[in-house]
Design an enzyme around this catalytic site. Sequence first.
Site, PDB file in Angstrom:
ATOM      1  N   ASP A 198     -21.771 -14.111  -8.133  1.00  0.00           N
ATOM      2  CA  ASP A 198     -20.346 -14.232  -7.857  1.00  0.00           C
ATOM      3  C   ASP A 198     -19.910 -15.692  -7.995  1.00  0.00           C
ATOM      4  O   ASP A 198     -20.650 -16.611  -7.652  1.00  0.00           O
ATOM      5  CB  ASP A 198     -20.077 -13.727  -6.437  1.00  0.00           C
ATOM      6  CG  ASP A 198     -18.633 -13.846  -6.024  1.00  0.00           C
ATOM      7  OD1 ASP A 198     -17.813 -13.077  -6.544  1.00  0.00           O
ATOM      8  OD2 ASP A 198     -18.327 -14.725  -5.188  1.00  0.00           O
ATOM      9  N   GLU A 224     -20.412 -14.282 -13.039  1.00  0.00           N
ATOM     10  CA  GLU A 224     -18.962 -14.151 -13.048  1.00  0.00           C
ATOM     11  C   GLU A 224     -18.346 -15.498 -13.399  1.00  0.00           C
ATOM     12  O   GLU A 224     -18.348 -16.428 -12.594  1.00  0.00           O
ATOM     13  CB  GLU A 224     -18.444 -13.686 -11.684  1.00  0.00           C
ATOM     14  CG  GLU A 224     -16.936 -13.447 -11.703  1.00  0.00           C
ATOM     15  CD  GLU A 224     -16.281 -13.586 -10.337  1.00  0.00           C
ATOM     16  OE1 GLU A 224     -15.155 -13.083 -10.189  1.00  0.00           O
ATOM     17  OE2 GLU A 224     -16.872 -14.205  -9.438  1.00  0.00           O
TER      18      GLU A 224
END
Length: 669
Positions: A198, A224
Site C-alpha cells: 500500500d 500501489e
Amino acid sequence: MKLNKIITTAGLSLGLLLPSIATATPTTFVHLFEWNWQDVAQECEQYLGPKGYAAVQVSPPNEHITGSQWWTRYQPVSYELQSRGGNRAQFIDMVNRCSAAGVDIYVDTLINHMAAGSGTGTAGNSFGNKSFPIYSPQDFHESCTINNSDYGNDRYRVQNCELVGLADLDTASNYVQNTIAAYINDLQAIGVKGFRFDASKHVAASDIQSLMAKVNGSPVVFQEVIDQGGEAVGASEYLSTGLVTEFKYSTELGNTFRNGSLAWLSNFGEGWGFMPSSSAVVFVDNHDNQRGHGGAGNVITFEDGRLYDLANVFMLAYPYGYPKVMSSYDFHGDTDAGGPNVPVHNNGNLECFASNWKCEHRWSYIAGGVDFRNNTADNWAVTNWWDNTNNQISFGRGSSGHMAINKEDSTLTATVQTDMASGQYCNVLKGELSADAKSCSGEVITVNSDGTINLNIGAWDAMAIHKNAKLNTSSASSTESDWQRTVIFINAQTQSGQDMFIRGGIDHAYANANLGRNCQTSNFECAMPIRHNNLKNVTTSPWKANDNYLDWYGIENGQSSEAEGSATDWTTNVWPAGWGAEKTVNTDGFGVTPLNIWGEHYWMLDVDMDCSKAVNGWFELKAFIKNGQGWETAIAQDNAPYTSTNHMAQCGKINKFEFNNSGVVIRSF
C-alpha cells in the site's frame, strides 16, 4: 537486489506459482474487500477454486485502530494478526483452506506508515506520539504535511512527510526494514504467496529494493503507485521491485466506456503509453477509486450495472496485465462505511447481490470472463479485430477464443472472422457447459465451417467463447427438457410501493447430498429455468426481462437492479365497483384472474418451468416483500417430500401459499 524476486505477469499467465484445481491456468485474482477470514476460506472452497481464480487479495490482517470505518484497517498499531477479519488461528485456517482449493492469498501490506493519534488497537496494544509496540519515535520521519501541489513537484515531501497525517516510517532505516521483513516472512511461513504494498509511491523505490533483499523466497509483490502522469514520483521507478498498479488503465477504460468509442481500444495497453504488460496489475475499479479518491477518475463501479459487466468483460478478454476483479459491498453513498454487519456466508444463506455484499466476482459476465481468460492464456495476442467505428467490437485470441461486445442501443449484426474450429460453443458469459459437454445452460454460439460467426448480439450485451467450451454434438443430451406451466400464489397484505419477489430452486445442501449436484460452484445446477407468461404489467415487466431462472441469488445478469428475484403480480378474485375500472391480469398484468379462487392480495408468479430440473416434480421457494416485511421466516410445510425450511411447490401445478405460513394448497389446471 535479488533478481529472483522479480515476478512478472508473463510468468503468472503461464501458470508459474499458481496451483489450481480448475481445468485451465488461473490468470486473475480477486479483492474480497473487508471479508472476514471464515468467509474467505469458504469462498475459496465453494467458488473461487472451482471457478479458476488464481488468488485472493485480503484486507490487512494486522492489528489496527478500532472503529467501524473501512480505513481503520489501514492504520496499523502492530503486526499481530488480530484484526476485524479475525485472529491468527483463523487467518492460518483460511490460508490453508484456500491453498487446498488451489487459491493463493495476497495480503494488503502497510509499509509506509503507522496509525495517527493515540489509542488502543484491536489486539489491545496502546499507541500514541509515534510510540508503538514495535516502533519508537526515532523510527519515523519528522512530522510534516504533504500538500496537494507536492505530488507534481516535490519528491522529498511525497516520500518523507505524512500521508493524511499518518505517522511516516523511516523506511531507509535498517531496523524498520528488518521489522517489516520479519512480518512479511512470518506471513510467508504461514503460506501467504503475495503482497500488495500500500502507498508505495510514498516509499522510495530504493527502500523497497532494500526491504525485498531481506524477504525470503520469491513472493508475488505488486506496488500501489498512483501515477496519472506529471507526478514527481513515477510508476516506472518501481518496475524493478515487482509488479505495479497501472492506474491509467482504470481511468482510461472508464473514460472510453463512459464517453468514448470502444473502437479506440484495439491497441489498449502499451499502445496508450501504459507500462509493459508484464509489469502491470490492472482493474476496472478498486476500493479507493470506487469511493472517489486514491487515483479516482471517471471510474466504472458496480453501481453502473451492465456497463460494469461490459468493462470487466473487456479487461478479462484483452491480453494486457494481471487483472484484479473487485468484490465490493454497498456503502450507500457513505464512503467511510465499513462492511455490512452480516457475514457473506450466513448460516447457509449467501448474502450477495442485494444491499449488502455485491460479490461482483460471482456475476456471470465477470466469472465467465475469468473462465475465458484462463482458457485463452496460451494465445497472448489479439486477432481478427473488428469494430463498427463506434461501440460494437469483436476480437479473437487466436484459435483459443473469440469475444464481442455491443455497447449500443441497437442489435449488433455482423459476420466476423475467427481462428476457431467450426462447431457450437457455450457463451461462457451467460451459461456453463455441462460435464458431458452435450449441453449449455445458456446461449450457444455457432462457428461456421469457414471459421466465421454470424453475430446477433442484443443491445448492451456481450459474448465470449473458448476452445474448452465447445459442445459435443455427436449425440443428444441425456436429459430432455420438460416445460410445463407453473403458477405460484402467495397471500400477503401489502401497501402501496411494496412488491413481492420469489427466489427458489433446489436446496444446495440437499442437492449435493442426494442428487450429486454441486450448486455452490454452479447455481444453474439448483435453479429452475423459467419463461414468464405475464409481461403486461408495466411495473413488473421490466423486472422480468432477463429473468431466466428461479434461483436463490436474486438479480441475474441483464435483469433490472430494482429486482430482488423473480417478480410477482398482485391479483384478486373480484374487483369491487368502488375500486374504479376493473383491472385484469389478461389485459393489465394484474388484478382479477380466474386462477385466483381465494381472494385479494394473492401475488402470482405465472411461468413456464422446466420440470426436468425438479426433484420428483418438487421445488422450493421463499418470498421477499420489497420495501416491506422482507424475507419470510422458516417454513415447516406438512407432507413435504424432504426436510426444508422453504415452501415446497409442484412443477406443472397451481400452488397456493400464505406468507410466513406453512400451509399449502396444490391443484391442477
